[in-house]
Each structure stands twice: as C-alpha cells, then as structure tokens.
Design an enzyme around this catalytic site. Sequence first.
Site, short mmCIF file in Angstrom:
data_model
loop_
_atom_site.label_atom_id
_atom_site.label_comp_id
_atom_site.label_asym_id
_atom_site.label_seq_id
_atom_site.Cartn_x
_atom_site.Cartn_y
_atom_site.Cartn_z
N LYS A 37 -16.44 2.67 5.43
CA LYS A 37 -15.48 3.49 6.19
C LYS A 37 -14.98 4.66 5.34
O LYS A 37 -14.95 5.80 5.80
CB LYS A 37 -14.28 2.64 6.65
CG LYS A 37 -14.63 1.49 7.58
CD LYS A 37 -13.39 0.77 8.09
CE LYS A 37 -12.57 0.07 7.01
NZ LYS A 37 -13.27 -1.02 6.31
N ARG A 97 -6.50 -2.14 13.78
CA ARG A 97 -7.14 -3.30 13.19
C ARG A 97 -6.78 -4.58 13.93
O ARG A 97 -7.26 -5.66 13.56
CB ARG A 97 -6.63 -3.43 11.75
CG ARG A 97 -7.67 -3.50 10.68
CD ARG A 97 -6.89 -3.43 9.38
NE ARG A 97 -7.66 -3.77 8.24
CZ ARG A 97 -8.20 -2.87 7.42
NH1 ARG A 97 -8.11 -1.58 7.64
NH2 ARG A 97 -8.84 -3.27 6.36
N ARG A 125 -17.81 -2.83 -6.69
CA ARG A 125 -16.73 -1.83 -6.80
C ARG A 125 -15.56 -2.40 -7.58
O ARG A 125 -14.95 -1.70 -8.39
CB ARG A 125 -16.27 -1.39 -5.42
CG ARG A 125 -15.24 -0.28 -5.52
CD ARG A 125 -14.71 0.16 -4.18
NE ARG A 125 -13.98 -0.91 -3.53
CZ ARG A 125 -13.54 -0.86 -2.29
NH1 ARG A 125 -13.77 0.21 -1.55
NH2 ARG A 125 -12.87 -1.86 -1.77
N ARG A 179 -9.12 -2.14 -7.86
CA ARG A 179 -8.38 -2.42 -6.62
C ARG A 179 -8.02 -3.90 -6.61
O ARG A 179 -8.88 -4.75 -6.79
CB ARG A 179 -9.25 -2.05 -5.40
CG ARG A 179 -8.51 -1.08 -4.49
CD ARG A 179 -9.38 -0.65 -3.36
NE ARG A 179 -9.26 -1.58 -2.23
CZ ARG A 179 -9.65 -1.30 -1.00
NH1 ARG A 179 -10.19 -0.13 -0.74
NH2 ARG A 179 -9.53 -2.18 -0.04
N ARG A 229 -10.50 -11.15 3.29
CA ARG A 229 -10.52 -9.90 4.08
C ARG A 229 -11.59 -9.97 5.17
O ARG A 229 -11.38 -9.52 6.29
CB ARG A 229 -10.77 -8.70 3.14
CG ARG A 229 -9.53 -8.34 2.32
CD ARG A 229 -9.89 -7.60 1.05
NE ARG A 229 -10.52 -6.31 1.27
CZ ARG A 229 -11.22 -5.66 0.33
NH1 ARG A 229 -11.38 -6.19 -0.88
NH2 ARG A 229 -11.74 -4.49 0.59
P1 AP5 Z 1 -16.19 1.97 1.17
O1 AP5 Z 1 -16.63 3.26 1.71
O2 AP5 Z 1 -15.03 1.94 0.26
O3 AP5 Z 1 -16.00 0.90 2.34
P2 AP5 Z 1 -14.73 0.60 3.23
O4 AP5 Z 1 -15.26 0.15 4.53
O5 AP5 Z 1 -13.78 1.75 3.19
O6 AP5 Z 1 -14.15 -0.64 2.42
P3 AP5 Z 1 -12.66 -0.99 2.06
O7 AP5 Z 1 -12.73 -1.99 0.96
O8 AP5 Z 1 -11.82 0.20 1.84
O9 AP5 Z 1 -12.25 -1.68 3.42
P4 AP5 Z 1 -11.01 -2.51 3.79
O10 AP5 Z 1 -11.02 -2.46 5.26
O11 AP5 Z 1 -11.02 -3.86 3.19
O12 AP5 Z 1 -9.79 -1.79 3.06
P5 AP5 Z 1 -8.64 -0.82 3.51
O13 AP5 Z 1 -8.35 0.05 2.38
O14 AP5 Z 1 -8.91 -0.24 4.83
O15 AP5 Z 1 -17.47 1.32 0.46
C1 AP5 Z 1 -17.37 0.10 -0.27
C2 AP5 Z 1 -18.27 0.18 -1.52
O16 AP5 Z 1 -19.62 0.29 -1.09
C3 AP5 Z 1 -18.00 1.41 -2.39
O17 AP5 Z 1 -18.16 1.08 -3.74
C4 AP5 Z 1 -19.08 2.42 -1.93
O18 AP5 Z 1 -19.43 3.30 -2.95
C5 AP5 Z 1 -20.23 1.49 -1.57
N1 AP5 Z 1 -21.07 2.04 -0.49
C6 AP5 Z 1 -20.67 2.76 0.59
N2 AP5 Z 1 -21.73 3.08 1.38
C7 AP5 Z 1 -22.82 2.52 0.78
C8 AP5 Z 1 -24.22 2.49 1.11
N3 AP5 Z 1 -24.70 3.09 2.20
N4 AP5 Z 1 -25.04 1.81 0.28
C9 AP5 Z 1 -24.57 1.18 -0.84
N5 AP5 Z 1 -23.27 1.19 -1.21
C10 AP5 Z 1 -22.40 1.84 -0.40
O19 AP5 Z 1 -7.43 -1.84 3.70
C11 AP5 Z 1 -6.88 -2.51 2.58
C12 AP5 Z 1 -5.73 -3.40 3.03
O20 AP5 Z 1 -4.68 -2.58 3.57
C13 AP5 Z 1 -6.04 -4.41 4.12
O21 AP5 Z 1 -6.61 -5.59 3.62
C14 AP5 Z 1 -4.65 -4.62 4.72
O22 AP5 Z 1 -3.89 -5.47 3.91
C15 AP5 Z 1 -4.04 -3.24 4.66
N6 AP5 Z 1 -4.28 -2.46 5.90
C16 AP5 Z 1 -5.01 -1.31 6.02
N7 AP5 Z 1 -5.01 -0.88 7.28
C17 AP5 Z 1 -4.28 -1.77 7.99
C18 AP5 Z 1 -3.94 -1.89 9.36
N8 AP5 Z 1 -4.38 -0.98 10.26
N9 AP5 Z 1 -3.18 -2.95 9.74
C19 AP5 Z 1 -2.73 -3.85 8.86
N10 AP5 Z 1 -3.03 -3.81 7.54
C20 AP5 Z 1 -3.80 -2.78 7.11
MG MG Z 2 -11.78 2.05 2.63
#
Ligand code: AP5
Ligand code: MG
Length: 193
Positions: free
Chosen positions: A14, A89, A128, A134, A145
């Site tokens: 994402k 979400r 990562r 993180r 997660r």
């Molecule tokens: P990356 O692009 O970072 O993936 P991502 O989907 O953004 O993963 P996140 O870990 O950020 O998702 P998340 O949903 O757990 O966290 P968020 O910050 O939203 O890619 C991941 C890795 O893969 C990277 O190293 C990248 O380089 C690599 N990669 C990417 N594309 C690739 C490819 N094609 N091939 C190989 N490698 C690749 O949320 C964190 C926390 O915040 C949640 O757990 C929750 O507590 C809270 N939160 C956030 N939003 C809400 C909400 N709406 N409601 C309630 N709580 C929330």
């Molecule tokens: Mg992310």
Amino acid sequence: MFRALLLAPPGAGKGTQGERLAERHGVPHLATGDLLREHVANGTDLGVAAKEHMDAGGLVPDDLVISMVTEALGGRTPIQNFLLDGFPRTLAQAKGAYEWGRKKNRTFDVVIMLDVPEDELVRRLVERGQASGRSDDTEDVIRNRLHVYEENTAPLIEFYDERGILVRIDGLGTVDEVTERIEKGIAPFVSDD
Ligand code: AP5
Ligand code: MG
C-alpha cells in the site's frame, strides 16, 4: 476526479504503490498508519491513545481514526482528490467515510485491492523489520496484524465490490509491474482533471 483507496493486507505494498500513484496523479497520499506514527512520535493525545493498539498490531478505535481522516480531508482547504492508504479498515469506518463523502460530494471512485499470498506478506515484513525499526514488524505482531486484517478489513472487499468500484490487482512481481497493473485497472474509474 481521483479519489482512490488502497485496501490490502499488511505488507501488500500500500505504502510503496500509494506514494507512486499519488505522485503520478498529483494527489496527496494519505496513509493513516503514517499519520498515526507521526502522532505517536509527537506524543499528541491521539498518539498516546493509539500507541498500545499499534504496538500490538490491533486497530486504533474507529472514532479516533474517522475524525483524524475527515479533519485531514475537510480542513480549511478541503481536499477534493486523494489516495487513501489503510483507511477505511472496518465496516464502521467504511460507513462513516461513505456518509461523509455523500455529504461533501466526495465518495470514492475506485478501491484498489492488492492480492499477495500470506507467506510473501510475512517474508516482506520480517525483512523490512530488520531494517526499519517499526515497532510492529516482529513476527508475532505481524501474525496478529494479518489476523486483524482478515477479521475486520477483508469484509470491506465485498462492501466495495457490491458498489461496483473494486479492482483486484495481483500484487506479486516487481514494484513497476504492480504499478502498471494498477494503472490499467483503475483507468476506467478515474481521470486526472
Ligand atoms: P509496504 O508498501 O510498506 O506495504 P504496506 O501494505 O504499506 O504495509 P504496512 O506494513 O504499512 O501495512 P499495515 O497495514 O500493517 O500498516 P499501516 O501503517 O497501515 O511494503 C511492505 C514491504 O514490502 C516494504 O519493505 C516494501 O519495500 C516491500 N515491497 C513492496 N512492494 C513489493 C514488491 N512488489 N515486491 C517485493 N517487495 C515489495 O498501519 C499500522 C497500524 O496503524 C495498524 O496496525 C493499526 O494499529 C493502525 N491503523 C492504521 N490505519 C488504521 C485504521 N484505518 N483504523 C485503525 N487503526 C489503524
Ligand atoms: Mg504502509
């Protein structure tokens, strides 16, 4: 008209794709995880309330997240076009966003679902975690997660599919390949002017 949402499990790409798409289409990339991590780093009231949920891989309460996002989109200069990453979400967030969007004439044009098998998600996040520091990139929190995604977020796929705005994209392959697939998939739903 470019109001898009990235709906995908942790590690699906994402953030990676969101940054590129936002830049290509000249819209802000609003990632709720990034916004929340900023609040945690700044020690705001929201950050203090969010931290324990985030460290455990759980969800920050809906009311806090909904007001954070609607404030970001609807401030003094309302944002017309945007790429949301990680919000909504839960069904409550999706309904809250829909009510808000109807009132403001800003409902989503397209929802991008990135499909990546679970073993690849875990592989990417563990890798990562070794570099990023993180706090939620440890194997047990990653598993939680993924579980929280299946329980709370996966039902949104049907919610948006029923509205006819869901696009499923294969998220395996190089970052460039995935970006091109997304561009092709969303083209019928968005325009850059
Ligand atoms: P990356 O692009 O970072 O993936 P991502 O989907 O953004 O993963 P996140 O870990 O950020 O998702 P998340 O949903 O757990 O966290 P968020 O910050 O939203 O890619 C991941 C890795 O893969 C990277 O190293 C990248 O380089 C690599 N990669 C990417 N594309 C690739 C490819 N094609 N091939 C190989 N490698 C690749 O949320 C964190 C926390 O915040 C949640 O757990 C929750 O507590 C809270 N939160 C956030 N939003 C809400 C909400 N709406 N409601 C309630 N709580 C929330
Ligand atoms: Mg992310």
